[in-house]
Design an enzyme around this catalytic site. Structure first.
Site: not given
Ligand code: 13P
Length: 247
Positions: A8-10, A95, A97, A165, A171, A209, A230-231
């Site tokens: 997920n590149w956000k 998600h 977010e 999640e 993050g 994470s 994510g990251g």
């Molecule tokens: P991180 O891997 O950056 O913690 O993010 C997880 C995430 O929200 C994937 O959708």
């Protein structure tokens, strides 16, 4: 069941770096086809060039959100048929977010999932507790409540993936213990028996994470059928290391 690793590149990536990363991942997948299914979820602006970059590589494309309606007067939004048209197979929905930034409720997520599935997409529906909810011992109740509210009826293994999640793990560099992950995933599996068909075949991803150093350990947990990254998906090296750890 085939494991699934989604990146997920956000809200990250311009054409130069995003397309280069997709090309690099596609080349690696062609050279050594991964056992797991790998999905890239770039921002909407990069769906088309990423689709082109990963064509014939075995990598799949996913969106990060869609509207509750398929089309219409909704400036700035994206409809599920548009994602399908751009080459998506998956769409991430609910998600934390989006729940936080756009006040998405379970009912909204459920409507989005229904529209996504009607458009021929597989919905990756996200659930997870906040730090305060975990501290109060309500994690499993919260997650099951979100799941009940967010899933339209009669989804199955082809139309639904669940992603657990924990909000506090996203993050932050912090992850739950493997025992905690196992407990929540087992609870989700049990709930799916009431909420979906083919419940044992629905993939349940862990996200929050995920890094190359913890991917293998997380994947070894019962009922962890993949990872939502994510990251760690913003670096080709890191994401490929995570994906390889799952094979
Ligand atoms: P991180 O891997 O950056 O913690 O993010 C997880 C995430 O929200 C994937 O959708």
């Amino acid at each position: 069941m085939r494991k699934l690793v989604a990146g997920n590149w956000k809200m990250n990536g311009l054409a130069a770096d995003g397309v280069a990363r997709a090309r690099d991942l596609a080349a690696r997948a062609k050279a050594k086809p991964p056992v797991s299914e790998i999905v890239l979820c770039p921002p909407a602006t990069l769906l088309a060039p990423v689709a082109q970059a990963i064509a014939d590589s075995g990598l799949a494309l996913g969106g990060q959100d869609c509207h509750t309606e398929a089309a219409g007067a909704h400036t700035g939004d994206i409809g599920a048929p548009m994602l399908k048209d751009a080459g998506c197979v998956y769409v991430i929905l609910g998600h934390s977010e989006r729940r936080r930034d756009h006040q998405e409720t379970d009912a909204v997520v459920r409507a989005k999932a229904a529209t996504a599935v009607a458009a021929g997409l597989c919905a990756i529906v996200c659930v997870g507790e906040t730090a305060a909810e975990r501290a109060s011992g309500r994690t499993e109740a919260i997650v099951v409540h979100q799941l009940r509210g967010s899933l339209p009826p009669k989804l199955n293994a082809a139309t639904l993936v669940v992603a657990y999640e924990p909000v506090w793990a996203i993050g932050s560099g912090r992850t739950p213990t493997v025992d905690d992950v196992a407990a929540v995933h087992a609870r989700i599996r049990a709930a799916l028996h009431d909420l979906a068909t083919q419940a044992d075949a629905v993939r349940i991803l862990y996200g929050g994470s995920v890094k190359p150093v913890n991917a293998r350990e997380l994947m070894a947990v019962a009922n962890v059928d993949g990872l939502l990254v994510g990251g760690g998906s913003l670096s080709t090296e890191e994401f490929w290391a995570i994906a390889s750890a799952c094979d």
